[in-house]
Design a protein around this motif. Sequence first.
Motif, PDB file in Angstrom:
ATOM      1  N   UNK A   1       0.829  -1.203   0.000  1.00  9.67           N
ATOM      2  CA  UNK A   1       0.000   0.000   0.000  1.00  9.67           C
ATOM      3  C   UNK A   1       0.867   1.258   0.000  1.00  9.67           C
ATOM      4  N   UNK A   2       1.877   1.290   0.850  1.00  7.93           N
ATOM      5  CA  UNK A   2       2.775   2.447   0.886  1.00  7.93           C
ATOM      6  C   UNK A   2       3.546   2.614  -0.423  1.00  7.93           C
ATOM      7  N   UNK A   3       3.982   1.498  -1.017  1.00  2.00           N
ATOM      8  CA  UNK A   3       4.710   1.580  -2.292  1.00  2.00           C
ATOM      9  C   UNK A   3       3.794   2.086  -3.405  1.00  2.00           C
ATOM     10  N   UNK A   4       2.543   1.665  -3.396  1.00  2.00           N
ATOM     11  CA  UNK A   4       1.593   2.139  -4.403  1.00  2.00           C
ATOM     12  C   UNK A   4       1.313   3.616  -4.270  1.00  2.00           C
ATOM     13  N   UNK A   5       1.162   4.078  -3.033  1.00  7.06           N
ATOM     14  CA  UNK A   5       0.941   5.510  -2.811  1.00  7.06           C
ATOM     15  C   UNK A   5       2.165   6.316  -3.252  1.00  7.06           C
ATOM     16  N   UNK A   6       3.360   5.819  -2.929  1.00  2.00           N
ATOM     17  CA  UNK A   6       4.586   6.506  -3.352  1.00  2.00           C
ATOM     18  C   UNK A   6       4.693   6.541  -4.872  1.00  2.00           C
TER      19      UNK A   6
ATOM     20  N   UNK B   1       2.173   6.531  -7.020  1.00  4.02           N
ATOM     21  CA  UNK B   1       1.196   7.491  -7.530  1.00  4.02           C
ATOM     22  C   UNK B   1       1.676   8.930  -7.336  1.00  4.02           C
ATOM     23  N   UNK B   2       2.348   9.198  -6.233  1.00  4.16           N
ATOM     24  CA  UNK B   2       2.865  10.544  -5.982  1.00  4.16           C
ATOM     25  C   UNK B   2       4.015  10.861  -6.939  1.00  4.16           C
ATOM     26  N   UNK B   3       4.887   9.867  -7.195  1.00  6.10           N
ATOM     27  CA  UNK B   3       6.088  10.113  -7.995  1.00  6.10           C
ATOM     28  C   UNK B   3       5.836  10.084  -9.498  1.00  6.10           C
ATOM     29  N   UNK B   4       4.717   9.548  -9.945  1.00  2.02           N
ATOM     30  CA  UNK B   4       4.461   9.388 -11.375  1.00  2.02           C
ATOM     31  C   UNK B   4       4.554  10.693 -12.168  1.00  2.02           C
ATOM     32  N   UNK B   5       3.925  11.801 -11.748  1.00  5.01           N
ATOM     33  CA  UNK B   5       4.033  13.025 -12.550  1.00  5.01           C
ATOM     34  C   UNK B   5       5.461  13.558 -12.625  1.00  5.01           C
ATOM     35  N   UNK B   6       6.209  13.418 -11.529  1.00  2.00           N
ATOM     36  CA  UNK B   6       7.594  13.897 -11.538  1.00  2.00           C
ATOM     37  C   UNK B   6       8.449  13.075 -12.494  1.00  2.00           C
ATOM     38  N   UNK B   7       8.250  11.764 -12.495  1.00  3.63           N
ATOM     39  CA  UNK B   7       9.027  10.897 -13.384  1.00  3.63           C
ATOM     40  C   UNK B   7       8.662  11.170 -14.842  1.00  3.63           C
ATOM     41  N   UNK B   8       7.370  11.344 -15.129  1.00  7.96           N
ATOM     42  CA  UNK B   8       6.957  11.645 -16.506  1.00  7.96           C
ATOM     43  C   UNK B   8       7.572  12.949 -16.993  1.00  7.96           C
TER      44      UNK B   8
END
Length: 91
Positions: free
Chosen positions: A26-31, A33-40
């Motif tokens: 759960x924590x990895x999934x939330x992380x 989702x948070x990091x996805x826009x920055x990585x893109x």
Amino acid sequence: MKNLLTSFVAVVIGLFTVSFAAIMALFMGIAALIAKPFIKRKLASEGVEFEQRTFSEGFAGRDRKVNTDYREQPSHNTIDGEFEDITMRKC
């Protein structure tokens, strides 16, 4: 009685392990989702920089055609010629 106690302890440890794994997932999934826009955004900016760098170096200019058919250039050694099918041969 000893086997019953041992199996109860094993079940408790197994449930603890599964619940810990679920909480970590759960924590990895939330992380993620948070990091996805920055990585893109980072990948998009690096892609633009790569295209500008290769264009300025003349690697893939507009008037030059780059060979993208990699099947013409095998990356491994092959032996061409006749072969004998041994799938149905009896030893």
